[in-house]
Motif scaffolding. Structure first.
Motif, PDB file in Angstrom:
ATOM      1  N   UNK A 149       0.871  -1.179   0.000  1.00  0.00           N
ATOM      2  CA  UNK A 149       0.000   0.000   0.000  1.00  0.00           C
ATOM      3  C   UNK A 149       0.903   1.222   0.000  1.00  0.00           C
ATOM      4  N   UNK A 150       0.523   2.206  -0.807  1.00  0.00           N
ATOM      5  CA  UNK A 150       1.423   3.322  -1.091  1.00  0.00           C
ATOM      6  C   UNK A 150       0.718   4.641  -0.759  1.00  0.00           C
ATOM      7  N   UNK A 151       0.873   5.111   0.481  1.00  0.00           N
ATOM      8  CA  UNK A 151       0.193   6.352   0.839  1.00  0.00           C
ATOM      9  C   UNK A 151       0.958   7.584   0.398  1.00  0.00           C
ATOM     10  N   UNK A 152       0.219   8.572  -0.089  1.00  0.00           N
ATOM     11  CA  UNK A 152       0.753   9.921  -0.237  1.00  0.00           C
ATOM     12  C   UNK A 152      -0.208  10.811   0.562  1.00  0.00           C
ATOM     13  N   UNK A 153      -0.101  12.108   0.424  1.00  0.00           N
ATOM     14  CA  UNK A 153      -0.976  13.005   1.200  1.00  0.00           C
ATOM     15  C   UNK A 153      -1.558  14.032   0.248  1.00  0.00           C
ATOM     16  N   UNK A 154      -2.858  14.250   0.368  1.00  0.00           N
ATOM     17  CA  UNK A 154      -3.520  15.206  -0.530  1.00  0.00           C
ATOM     18  C   UNK A 154      -2.914  16.597  -0.362  1.00  0.00           C
ATOM     19  N   UNK A 155      -2.668  17.253  -1.458  1.00  0.00           N
ATOM     20  CA  UNK A 155      -2.126  18.606  -1.440  1.00  0.00           C
ATOM     21  C   UNK A 155      -2.900  19.447  -2.452  1.00  0.00           C
ATOM     22  N   UNK A 156      -3.167  20.701  -2.091  1.00  0.00           N
ATOM     23  CA  UNK A 156      -3.916  21.578  -3.013  1.00  0.00           C
ATOM     24  C   UNK A 156      -2.931  22.341  -3.897  1.00  0.00           C
ATOM     25  N   UNK A 157      -2.528  21.716  -4.977  1.00  0.00           N
ATOM     26  CA  UNK A 157      -1.554  22.351  -5.875  1.00  0.00           C
ATOM     27  C   UNK A 157      -2.177  23.502  -6.653  1.00  0.00           C
ATOM     28  N   UNK A 158      -1.384  24.557  -6.816  1.00  0.00           N
ATOM     29  CA  UNK A 158      -1.857  25.713  -7.579  1.00  0.00           C
ATOM     30  C   UNK A 158      -2.362  25.284  -8.951  1.00  0.00           C
ATOM     31  N   UNK A 159      -3.443  25.885  -9.378  1.00  0.00           N
ATOM     32  CA  UNK A 159      -3.942  25.617 -10.734  1.00  0.00           C
ATOM     33  C   UNK A 159      -4.883  24.443 -10.803  1.00  0.00           C
ATOM     34  N   UNK A 160      -5.150  23.793  -9.671  1.00  0.00           N
ATOM     35  CA  UNK A 160      -6.061  22.641  -9.709  1.00  0.00           C
ATOM     36  C   UNK A 160      -7.459  23.062  -9.260  1.00  0.00           C
ATOM     37  N   UNK A 161      -8.419  22.215  -9.590  1.00  0.00           N
ATOM     38  CA  UNK A 161      -9.794  22.418  -9.123  1.00  0.00           C
ATOM     39  C   UNK A 161      -9.811  22.379  -7.597  1.00  0.00           C
ATOM     40  N   UNK A 162      -9.002  21.490  -7.036  1.00  0.00           N
ATOM     41  CA  UNK A 162      -8.945  21.379  -5.579  1.00  0.00           C
ATOM     42  C   UNK A 162      -8.510  22.705  -4.954  1.00  0.00           C
ATOM     43  N   UNK A 163      -7.456  23.321  -5.492  1.00  0.00           N
ATOM     44  CA  UNK A 163      -6.967  24.589  -4.940  1.00  0.00           C
ATOM     45  C   UNK A 163      -8.059  25.657  -5.028  1.00  0.00           C
ATOM     46  N   UNK A 164      -8.781  25.644  -6.141  1.00  0.00           N
ATOM     47  CA  UNK A 164      -9.871  26.614  -6.325  1.00  0.00           C
ATOM     48  C   UNK A 164     -10.966  26.375  -5.275  1.00  0.00           C
ATOM     49  N   UNK A 165     -11.300  25.089  -5.069  1.00  0.00           N
ATOM     50  CA  UNK A 165     -12.347  24.756  -4.097  1.00  0.00           C
ATOM     51  C   UNK A 165     -11.910  25.088  -2.675  1.00  0.00           C
ATOM     52  N   UNK A 166     -10.619  24.917  -2.389  1.00  0.00           N
ATOM     53  CA  UNK A 166     -10.116  25.279  -1.060  1.00  0.00           C
ATOM     54  C   UNK A 166     -10.224  26.793  -0.889  1.00  0.00           C
ATOM     55  N   UNK A 167      -9.817  27.539  -1.919  1.00  0.00           N
ATOM     56  CA  UNK A 167      -9.879  29.006  -1.851  1.00  0.00           C
ATOM     57  C   UNK A 167     -11.317  29.489  -1.669  1.00  0.00           C
ATOM     58  N   UNK A 186       5.555   3.882   2.510  1.00  0.00           N
ATOM     59  CA  UNK A 186       5.199   5.279   2.761  1.00  0.00           C
ATOM     60  C   UNK A 186       6.324   6.280   2.620  1.00  0.00           C
ATOM     61  N   UNK A 187       7.314   5.987   1.773  1.00  0.00           N
ATOM     62  CA  UNK A 187       8.489   6.879   1.755  1.00  0.00           C
ATOM     63  C   UNK A 187       8.334   8.097   0.850  1.00  0.00           C
ATOM     64  N   UNK A 188       7.180   8.263   0.219  1.00  0.00           N
ATOM     65  CA  UNK A 188       7.031   9.411  -0.689  1.00  0.00           C
ATOM     66  C   UNK A 188       7.329  10.710   0.057  1.00  0.00           C
ATOM     67  N   UNK A 189       8.060  11.604  -0.604  1.00  0.00           N
ATOM     68  CA  UNK A 189       8.500  12.846   0.035  1.00  0.00           C
ATOM     69  C   UNK A 189       7.325  13.743   0.432  1.00  0.00           C
ATOM     70  N   UNK A 190       6.159  13.479  -0.110  1.00  0.00           N
ATOM     71  CA  UNK A 190       4.996  14.314   0.204  1.00  0.00           C
ATOM     72  C   UNK A 190       4.435  14.011   1.602  1.00  0.00           C
ATOM     73  N   UNK A 191       4.821  12.881   2.180  1.00  0.00           N
ATOM     74  CA  UNK A 191       4.299  12.507   3.495  1.00  0.00           C
ATOM     75  C   UNK A 191       5.098  13.180   4.616  1.00  0.00           C
TER      76      UNK A 191
END
Ligand code: SF4
Length: 291
Positions: A197-215, A246-251
């Motif tokens: 299992x390979x976990x990362x962590x949600x991030x609101x990157x600029x230019x995404x729908x997610x970032x817009x919804x967070x804003x 779980x070694x992804x740098x985003x965690x």
């Protein structure tokens, strides 16, 4: 070797030979992702793949593992993937595993016979970005497949003997829903029994729908503390043998663990972080890589 545009591969494939078979991502619509935003999807030409394999043969004749790039290389038809796998074995007979990123949608569009034949040709260890085991959260992330699809398609991989890694994101369901997300992911993981299992962590990157919804306060991100609680709960609830990758740098807390053997050690490690830091410190740490 020929590479076009950005190339991404899991950190665990850092020593793996990368062969370009597609450019960009055929889906390219996930709410949170910018990885291939500026790249038009295309399929690598057969003669270029052959040239790359000839070069690989002279440089790395004993290579055992090969990773097909880019974002969802399993989108290629079963027929095309078989042709590529046969070429790989022709030029690099030592190759044992042919791996790549695969979406649920990509699996859905292969027949059972295709999957069986691909397994026989060494295609496996697929990196499948499921992202969350919660139906509504998955719909919001716009992966192009439902939760029911994910369950069904991962079971089809199992049936065909194609091993896979279950990619998912802490915080995928947003603030206040970490434990719910942990339970949902653990349920699905326990059901489909991935190799890892390979976990990362949600991030609101600029230019995404997610970032817009967070804003616009449409989506509220989980706090760093919630992410750690979710991490603990997920590990606690997993009751199948699998590798926590779980070694992804985003965690915030990056580590590997063999479950269930290292379960308590992993939980103790996260608890130590929770007890010895605070939200302000945690929130100041992650400047997450764009995905
Ligand atoms: S997360 Fe994966 S499938 Fe979704 S747009 Fe990004 S590369 Fe494509």
């Amino acid at each position: 070797m020929n590479y076009t545009g950005p190339v991404y591969r899991p950190p665990y494939e850092a020593s793996t030979l990368l062969l370009e078979v597609t450019v960009g991502c055929a889906h390219n619509k996930c709410t949170f992702c910018t990885m291939y935003r500026d790249v038009r999807f295309s399929v690598a030409k057969a003669d270029q793949i052959e040239k790359d394999l000839q070069e690989a043969q002279s440089l790395y004749p004993n290579v055992k593992r090969i990773f097909l790039v880019n974002g969802d290389a399993f989108v290629l038809s079963g027929k095309r993937l078989k042709e590529i796998a046969e070429k790989i074995h022709h030029y690099l007979p030592s190759v044992e595993v042919i791996t790549m990123y695969a979406s649920i949608n990509n699996i859905m569009h292969k027949s059972d016979d295709d999957l069986l034949e691909l397994a026989k040709l060494g295609i496996g260890d697929l990196w499948v970005g499921v992202e969350t085991g919660l139906g509504d959260a998955l719909d919001y992330l716009n992966k192009g497949a439902s939760l029911a699809d994910a369950e069904e398609q991962l079971e089809r991989l199992n049936k065909a003997g194609i091993t896979f890694f279950y990619g998912f994101m802490f915080g995928a369901a947003g603030k206040g829903r970490g434990i719910e997300n942990a339970k949902a992911n653990a349920r699905l993981i326990n059901k489909v029994k991935p190799l890892g299992i390979v976990p990362t962590t949600l991030n609101a990157n600029d230019g995404t729908k997610l970032a817009e919804d967070v804003a616009n306060s449409v989506f509220e991100m989980a706090t760093e503390g919630e992410v750690l609680e979710e991490q603990i709960k997920t590990i606690e609830l997993i009751d199948v043998a699998t590798h926590y990758m779980g070694i992804h740098a985003i965690n915030s807390l990056s580590f590997d663990a063999a479950l269930p053997k290292d379960k308590q050690g992993a939980i103790d490690r996260i608890n130590y972080a929770v007890q010895n830091t605070n939200e302000a410190t945690l929130a100041s740490v992650p400047v997450r890589h764009a995905i």
